[in-house]
Design an enzyme around this catalytic site. Structure first.
Site, PDB file in Angstrom:
ATOM      1  N   LYS A 181      42.217  34.355  20.862  1.00  0.00           N
ATOM      2  CA  LYS A 181      41.542  35.669  21.395  1.00  0.00           C
ATOM      3  C   LYS A 181      41.762  37.011  20.417  1.00  0.00           C
ATOM      4  O   LYS A 181      42.580  36.689  19.581  1.00  0.00           O
ATOM      5  CB  LYS A 181      41.748  35.724  22.862  1.00  0.00           C
ATOM      6  CG  LYS A 181      41.465  34.642  23.805  1.00  0.00           C
ATOM      7  CD  LYS A 181      39.953  34.602  24.134  1.00  0.00           C
ATOM      8  CE  LYS A 181      39.538  33.457  24.250  1.00  0.00           C
ATOM      9  NZ  LYS A 181      39.798  32.747  25.732  1.00  0.00           N
TER      10      LYS A 181
HETATM   11  C1  PLP Z   1      39.582  31.808  26.788  1.00  0.00           C
HETATM   12  C2  PLP Z   1      38.786  32.097  28.122  1.00  0.00           C
HETATM   13  C3  PLP Z   1      39.119  32.105  29.389  1.00  0.00           C
HETATM   14  C4  PLP Z   1      40.572  31.596  29.714  1.00  0.00           C
HETATM   15  O1  PLP Z   1      41.612  31.932  28.994  1.00  0.00           O
HETATM   16  P1  PLP Z   1      43.182  31.669  29.164  1.00  0.00           P
HETATM   17  O2  PLP Z   1      43.932  32.668  28.714  1.00  0.00           O
HETATM   18  O3  PLP Z   1      43.191  30.470  28.082  1.00  0.00           O
HETATM   19  O4  PLP Z   1      43.540  31.045  30.462  1.00  0.00           O
HETATM   20  C5  PLP Z   1      38.291  32.322  30.360  1.00  0.00           C
HETATM   21  N1  PLP Z   1      37.212  32.776  30.245  1.00  0.00           N
HETATM   22  C6  PLP Z   1      36.766  32.751  29.041  1.00  0.00           C
HETATM   23  C7  PLP Z   1      35.291  33.413  29.043  1.00  0.00           C
HETATM   24  C8  PLP Z   1      37.308  32.424  27.849  1.00  0.00           C
HETATM   25  O5  PLP Z   1      36.870  32.691  26.613  1.00  0.00           O
END
Ligand code: PLP
Length: 391
Positions: A181
């Site tokens: 991210k």
């Molecule tokens: C990455 C992601 C998540 C989950 O995030 P985590 O921190 O890995 O639990 C949820 N929603 C979307 C749209 C994502 O891309």
């Protein structure tokens, strides 16, 4: 040339920040986590934020704080990461899937309206690739039917719409600091909300439902005695993760600028070609540019999206899919019909994500863009009398 889909951005400064925290002797949730919460909230220009172990946990806690559970329904987009649905299922509520808009891949407010029943309690909107879902329309629907509006802002830091930071527009905003991210803590997440009491409940729920002051019960001066208010979860962040997050936050502006430059660079190559369909961003947006969605005009091409991805891979360029719609998954298949989701299917057949991250240099960006155009042109359908001068 080898171009991975993502390359994590870790500096020596990040490493020192984590090492310093480790030397300090406090590893799990503590002062660094609270500092990260305050700093993150100030970046979003909101009052408070609660750090958790993931965005999945943040979504779960937002629903839990509203006592959403068995018998309830939560409307979510059919095109999102599985975590959005998983969080709903954790509570015992039922995820109800809405189609997405072909313009920007966010949840379709018109379809949402059709799916509302007396059991509906909440809507989760995903800010796809860092672009806002239709928040004005969704807020209106939510207010009309007394529904909670949760922003899955996993892609959307830092981003804004009409000057308001994404994640702070609805009732809850959930962020991800997963490795890929826009800022990372390895694993981690954050939850924001304008409701102080709900955030206090979430503070307790993230750590076993124990009283707020009990996190430091092993520390000098910490109290051994604590109370349990309700059954909670093990969703706290660690101080080592928070130290990384604080260090990453310092670069979030410059790294956004780099991603924006890459998007503009790609755009300069792609915008003139009728073999590609531009992803539509409205002018009030400041996107986080977490993803670069490339959309093929497959009607004019003699290949499908999988072969296109293979062709890029042959040239060393890795891509990804955001996202496989739920009706494609074994676990969800029995309850969903592909025919109900023309928007999601349209996207699924046309869209792949290209690499976009600060470590990319202009040579790599041009190489990727050239490869895209070259493959498109090689596989262009021959249609006599039409589109003969495609660039
Ligand atoms: C990455 C992601 C998540 C989950 O995030 P985590 O921190 O890995 O639990 C949820 N929603 C979307 C749209 C994502 O891309």
């Amino acid at each position: 040339m080898e171009i991975p889909f993502h390359k994590i951005d870790i500096t020596e400064e990040d490493i020192s920040a984590v090492a310093e925290t480790m030397r300090g002797g406090w590893l799990t949730m503590g002062p660094k986590t609270f500092e990260f919460e305050r700093t993150f909230a100030s970046f979003l220009e909101c009052d408070d934020a609660v750090a958790v172990s993931s965005c999945t946990a943040a979504l779960h806690l937002a629903l839990a704080a509203e006592d959403i559970g068995p018998g309830d329904e939560v409307i979510i987009p059919v095109t999102t990461f599985v975590a959005t649905s998983e969080a709903v299922l954790y509570t015992g509520a039922k995820p109800v899937f809405a189609d997405v808009l072909t313009s920007d891949h966010t949840i379709d407010p018109e379809h949402v309206k059709q799916l509302i029943t007396p059991k509906t309690r909440a809507i989760i909107a995903v800010h796809y690739s860092g672009n806002p879902a239709r928040m004005e329309e969704l807020l209106q629907v939510a207010r009309e039917h007394s529904l909670i509006l949760i922003e899955d802002a996993a892609h959307a830091f830092p981003a804004s719409y009409n000057g308001r930071t994404l994640g702070t527009i609805g009732d809850y905003g959930c962020f991800s600091f997963y490795a890929t991210k826009t800022i990372t803590t390895g694993e981690g997440g954050m939850i924001v909300s304008p409701y102080t009491e709900k955030l206090e409940r979430i503070r307790s729920l993230r750590l076993h439902g124990i009283s707020k002051s009990a996190w430091n019960r092993y520390a000098k001066g910490g109290k051994a005695r604590y109370d349990v208010y309700e059954n909670g979860y093990k969703y706290n962040m660690t101080d080592t993760a928070a130290a990384l997050g604080l260090s990453q936050l310092k670069r979030c502006g410059s790294s956004l600028q780099k991603r924006r430059k890459i998007a503009e660079h790609y755009e300069s190559f792609f915008s003139k070609s009728s073999l590609l369909i531009p992803y539509e961003i409205c002018s009030e947006n400041m996107s986080a540019h977490h993803l670069y969605p490339l959309r093929l005009n497959i009607e004019l091409l003699d290949l499908d999206i999988d072969i296109f991805a293979d062709k890029l891979m042959e040239r060393g360029i890795a891509t990804s899919l955001h996202f496989i719609p739920f009706y494609e998954f074994t676990y969800y298949q029995t309850s969903l019909k592909k025919e109900d989701y023309p928007g999601a299917q349209w996207i699924y057949e046309r869209c792949i994500s290209l690499p976009i991250y600060p470590a990319m240099n202009s040579e790599q960006i041009s190489y990727t863009a050239d490869a895209v155009m070259d493959i498109c042109n090689k596989y262009k359908k021959t249609m006599p009398g039409r589109l003969t001068n495609e660039k």
